[in-house]
Design an enzyme around this catalytic site. Structure first.
Site, short mmCIF file in Angstrom:
data_model
loop_
_atom_site.label_atom_id
_atom_site.label_comp_id
_atom_site.label_asym_id
_atom_site.label_seq_id
_atom_site.Cartn_x
_atom_site.Cartn_y
_atom_site.Cartn_z
N GLY A 1 49.80 -2.50 -1.49
CA GLY A 1 49.91 -1.16 -0.92
C GLY A 1 50.47 -1.24 0.48
O GLY A 1 51.26 -2.13 0.80
N CYS A 2 50.04 -0.35 1.31
CA CYS A 2 50.51 -0.29 2.69
C CYS A 2 50.26 -1.60 3.42
O CYS A 2 49.13 -2.10 3.43
CB CYS A 2 49.78 0.85 3.40
SG CYS A 2 50.04 0.89 5.17
N PHE A 3 51.29 -2.16 4.03
CA PHE A 3 51.09 -3.44 4.71
C PHE A 3 50.24 -3.33 5.95
O PHE A 3 49.67 -4.31 6.41
CB PHE A 3 52.39 -4.19 4.96
CG PHE A 3 53.52 -3.47 5.64
CD1 PHE A 3 53.35 -2.41 6.51
CD2 PHE A 3 54.82 -3.90 5.38
CE1 PHE A 3 54.43 -1.78 7.12
CE2 PHE A 3 55.92 -3.28 6.00
CZ PHE A 3 55.72 -2.22 6.86
#
Length: 182
Positions: free
Chosen positions: A15-17
């Site tokens: 997902g979002c880093f």
């Protein structure tokens, strides 16, 4: 993948880093976490291009760790405990192929451990739904723009950070207290 002084690299997309970077920066034995892009077809992608989903890249992190302090298996355990590996191309409200769950292995041992771990979780029905995490050979990792690095620690009061990332960090601190930096 040997780096230097016995350190190795693991590359995860969950997902979002910003979220995954924040989690792994907390771990003892992890010396460096870099946010970036991997698994796509565009050379030197930029954030705006990756966000439109056309480059094929995943937001990912490259973790440099000391395997004598924390093993790849422990990193896998924390990776799966801190994101949802059952949602295809999605983590919470973040939707698109760039938010997929994927392990990018650097050697045969990482590949085998990843396959075995997913097989075990599937057999045990750990998540109550099928795991969609892909396992792929690591390709070129493009470092994300500077403002993405260490994002959570520099922006804790920003809305996304406080509502999405802080609960992940709190969960990490509760469950994996023995694996955290002092």
């Amino acid at each position: 993948m040997e780096i230097q002084n016995g350190k190795e690299v693991a590359t995860f997309a969950g997902g979002c880093f910003w979220c995954t970077e924040a989690v792994f920066l907390e771990l003892d034995g992890v010396s460096k976490v870099v946010s970036g892009y991997i698994g796509g077809h565009t050379v030197n992608p930029k954030y705006s291009e990756v966000c439109d989903g056309e480059t094929g890249h995943a937001e990912a992190i490259e973790i440099t760790y000391d395997p004598s302090e924390i093993g790849f298996g422990e990193l896998l355990e924390i990776f799966f405990a801190t994101h949802d590996p059952t949602t295809l191309n999605r983590q919470g409200n973040d939707v698109g192929t760039q938010y997929r769950s994927e392990i990018f292995y650097h050697n045969a041992a990482q590949k085998q451990l990843s396959e075995d771990y997913i097989s075990l979780m599937t057999t045990e029905n750990t998540f109550g739904k099928p795991i969609v995490t892909k396992i792929s050979e690591a390709t070129v990792f493009y470092v994300a723009e500077d403002y993405h690095q260490n994002y959570y620690n520099l922006n804790k009061t920003q809305g996304y950070c406080s509502y999405v990332i802080t609960p992940k960090i709190d969960k990490l601190k509760k469950i994996y207290q023995d694996k955290l930096k002092n």
